[in-house]
Structures are given as structure tokens and as C-alpha cells.
Design a protein around this motif. Structure first.
Motif, short mmCIF file in Angstrom:
data_model
loop_
_atom_site.label_atom_id
_atom_site.label_comp_id
_atom_site.label_asym_id
_atom_site.label_seq_id
_atom_site.Cartn_x
_atom_site.Cartn_y
_atom_site.Cartn_z
N GLY A 196 39.19 -52.33 -128.77
CA GLY A 196 40.33 -51.98 -129.07
C GLY A 196 41.11 -52.50 -130.13
O GLY A 196 40.40 -53.76 -130.62
N GLY A 197 41.98 -52.11 -130.61
CA GLY A 197 42.57 -52.75 -131.83
C GLY A 197 44.16 -53.06 -131.74
O GLY A 197 44.93 -52.41 -131.15
N THR A 198 44.45 -54.17 -132.56
CA THR A 198 45.96 -54.47 -132.06
C THR A 198 46.36 -54.73 -133.48
O THR A 198 45.67 -55.49 -134.50
CB THR A 198 46.12 -55.93 -131.73
N VAL A 199 47.50 -54.09 -134.15
CA VAL A 199 47.96 -54.11 -135.49
C VAL A 199 49.47 -54.57 -135.44
O VAL A 199 50.09 -54.62 -134.32
CB VAL A 199 47.86 -53.02 -136.37
N GLY A 200 49.84 -55.12 -136.39
CA GLY A 200 51.39 -55.56 -136.40
C GLY A 200 52.38 -54.24 -136.51
O GLY A 200 51.99 -53.22 -137.01
N PHE A 201 53.41 -54.49 -136.10
CA PHE A 201 54.54 -53.56 -136.15
C PHE A 201 55.79 -54.32 -136.33
O PHE A 201 56.44 -55.16 -135.82
CB PHE A 201 54.55 -52.99 -134.45
N ALA A 202 56.46 -53.97 -137.70
CA ALA A 202 57.50 -54.66 -138.10
C ALA A 202 58.81 -53.61 -138.02
O ALA A 202 58.64 -52.83 -138.77
CB ALA A 202 57.45 -55.53 -139.34
N VAL A 203 59.69 -54.14 -137.45
CA VAL A 203 60.96 -53.24 -137.44
C VAL A 203 61.97 -53.62 -138.90
O VAL A 203 62.14 -54.76 -139.08
CB VAL A 203 61.87 -53.34 -136.24
N VAL A 204 62.29 -52.43 -139.42
CA VAL A 204 62.58 -52.77 -140.54
C VAL A 204 64.32 -52.30 -140.83
O VAL A 204 65.11 -53.06 -140.97
CB VAL A 204 62.08 -51.79 -141.82
#
Lengths: 153, 119
Positions: free
Chosen positions: A58-66
Motif C-alpha cells: 500500500g502507499g502512504t502520502v503526505g497530507f498537509a492542511v492549508v
């Protein structure tokens, strides 16, 4: 040729407050998109979202709240490698805009950054096709399930 | 649910553009025709490697070659690139599916709340 942005609009028969909660909270995000979501729904929060089982490819990617302006706007960046600072060139920028409309909400979604990231994302999503197909199985069962919740006293 | 488009993605086309060097080459060719030599001068790979990548792009129809002296001159095939972009827009259909789920969830919550607090 312009393929840097996709934009979608949808009407939802629910108040902007509810729609905002659904598009912004990690608890709800997990229900309509990734398998897991870890972030705080506040501006500047750096988190991650997980597709599939990381132990099984599976994959994990960044998630940044703007930006977070309930119940009007929710903006975040995603697809950057976890640990990297999200910005132009390493991530896609997604903006949800909510407008009251006929007792419900008009939800507009724009996603930009494809000129730089589109191929990678398309490949990523292709890899997790099963994730999407999983939803196809799940959704038809979801509506009756919700109906039983509503029917309870 | 509009996820069907994703199933139609052309594997060869995607693997051709799934490589960063080849995408960079397409970007360069979109600015103007090129040869393996001219592209090699703009990329941190050998002319031989460039020629191999060009062959892959040629095979899936993303570029077209015309003889130019001892080399071949390549240009982007607009129709095939448009097709690749259309497949890229399957990302858009992924969003369609997500938005439908958002809609269902929000409306289910709305109904639940209305039931909890009758008018």
C-alpha cells in the motif's frame, strides 16, 4: 494544452456545516477516500493518508492542511512524500468550497498541480484501483446500513 | 459511480509515461521537435538511453519520427497525447466517485439529524 486543474461541482442535500465536517475531518475522510487518515483539521497540520495495507504494498502520502474556514473552505495538499514540506511541485492542492444553495450545499472541488504531479498521481491511483473497486462493493451496502441507523430510536 | 474509466487505462501507454525521464522528454518535445542528440544534451542521461526511451514513446504512439540526416527527428503526437491526458482525467472520475461518497455521507448525516430533532 491545459491539464493542470480538475474542477468538479456537486449539490448535496445537507447543510454546509455537515458537508464541511464530512470533507474536513479525518474520521469522515476515511469513509470516503483513504483507508486511514492522520492529521489535525487545523491550518499547518502535517499528516498523512494511507491507501491499502502498507505492509502489502500500500502507499502512504503526505497530507498537509492549508486553510480551514468552517463552513466555507477546506484546503489541503497531498501526494508529497511524508516528512517533506508540501509545496508547489511536490504535491497537489485541493480546495473544497461550500456555498449554501436551496436548503443544501453546493460543493466545488478544485485540484491543481497536475502539470507537475499528474502522472505520479494517476499511477498511484491506478495502483490502488482495488481500493476504489472496494468502494463499489461497499457503497450499495452503506445506504441500507445508514437507514437502519436512522430507524433506531 | 464513474470508476469504469480507470479500468480502461492503457497499461502500455501508462508505463510509457510512468517513467520520469520519458515525461521530461515529452515536456521537452512539447516545446519543439528534437533528436536523441538534442534531447541527450538537455537530460542527465546518455544519448543511447535517450534513444531507448524514444523507442518506447514511439511504440505507444506518443511521438512520431521522421528521418533527419543520420538521426531521427521526433515530435509529439498530439492525438495520442490527448488520449493519454484523457486517461489522466480518470483521476477526475476518481474525484467524481469521491464526491458521490461525500454526498451520500453528508446526506445520511443530515437525515439522521432531522430524525433526531423532529420539527
Amino acid at each position: 494544452m491545459e491539464f493542470g486543474t480538475i474542477e468538479r461541482e456537486i449539490h448535496i442535500d445537507a447543510s454546509p456545516e455537515i458537508v464541511f465536517e464530512v470533507v474536513s475531518s479525518p474520521e469522515h475522510l476515511r469513509e470516503w477516500w483513504p483507508d486511514d487518515a492522520r492529521y489535525e483539521p487545523v491550518p499547518g497540520s502535517e499528516g498523512e493518508i494511507v491507501f491499502g495495507d502498507p505492509a502489502a504494498g500500500g502507499g502512504t502520502v503526505g497530507f498537509a492542511v492549508v486553510d480551514v474556514r468552517p463552513p466555507h473552505t477546506f484546503t489541503f495538499r497531498w501526494t508529497h512524500p511524508v516528512g517533506e514540506v508540501a509545496g508547489e511541485g511536490n504535491s497537489l492542492l485541493v480546495t473544497f468550497e461550500l456555498t449554501p444553495s436551496g436548503g443544501g450545499t453546493r460543493l466545488t472541488m478544485t485540484e491543481t498541480g497536475f502539470r507537475e504531479r499528474g502522472w505520479e498521481v494517476a499511477v498511484l491511483e491506478q495502483q490502488y484501483r482495488e481500493h476504489v473497486a472496494g468502494w463499489d462493493h461497499f457503497l450499495p451496502r452503506l445506504a441500507p446500513y445508514v437507514a437502519t441507523l436512522v430507524a433506531r430510536p | 459511480m464513474s470508476t469504469a474509466v480507470i479500468d480502461e487505462v492503457d497499461d502500455d501507454l501508462w508505463s510509457a509515461i510512468g517513467d520520469p525521464t520519458r515525461r521530461r522528454m515529452l515536456d521537452l518535445l512539447l516545446r519543439g521537435d528534437g533528436t536523441a542528440t538534442s534531447l541527450g544534451q538537455q537530460l542527465p542521461v546518455s544519448r543511447q538511453a535517450v534513444a531507448k526511451h524514444l523507442a518506447v514513446l514511439d511504440r505507444v504512439g506518443l511521438v512520431r519520427a521522421t528521418p533527419a540526416g543520420r538521426e531521427k527527428r521526433y515530435r509529439v503526437d498530439d492525438a495520442q497525447l490527448a488520449r493519454a491526458v484523457a486517461q489522466l482525467s480518470s483521476v477526475g472520475s476518481a474525484w467524481d466517485a469521491r464526491l458521490q461518497r461525500i454526498k451520500r455521507l453528508a446526506e445520511a448525516i443530515q437525515h439522521t439529524q432531522q430524525d433526531s430533532f423532529p420539527h
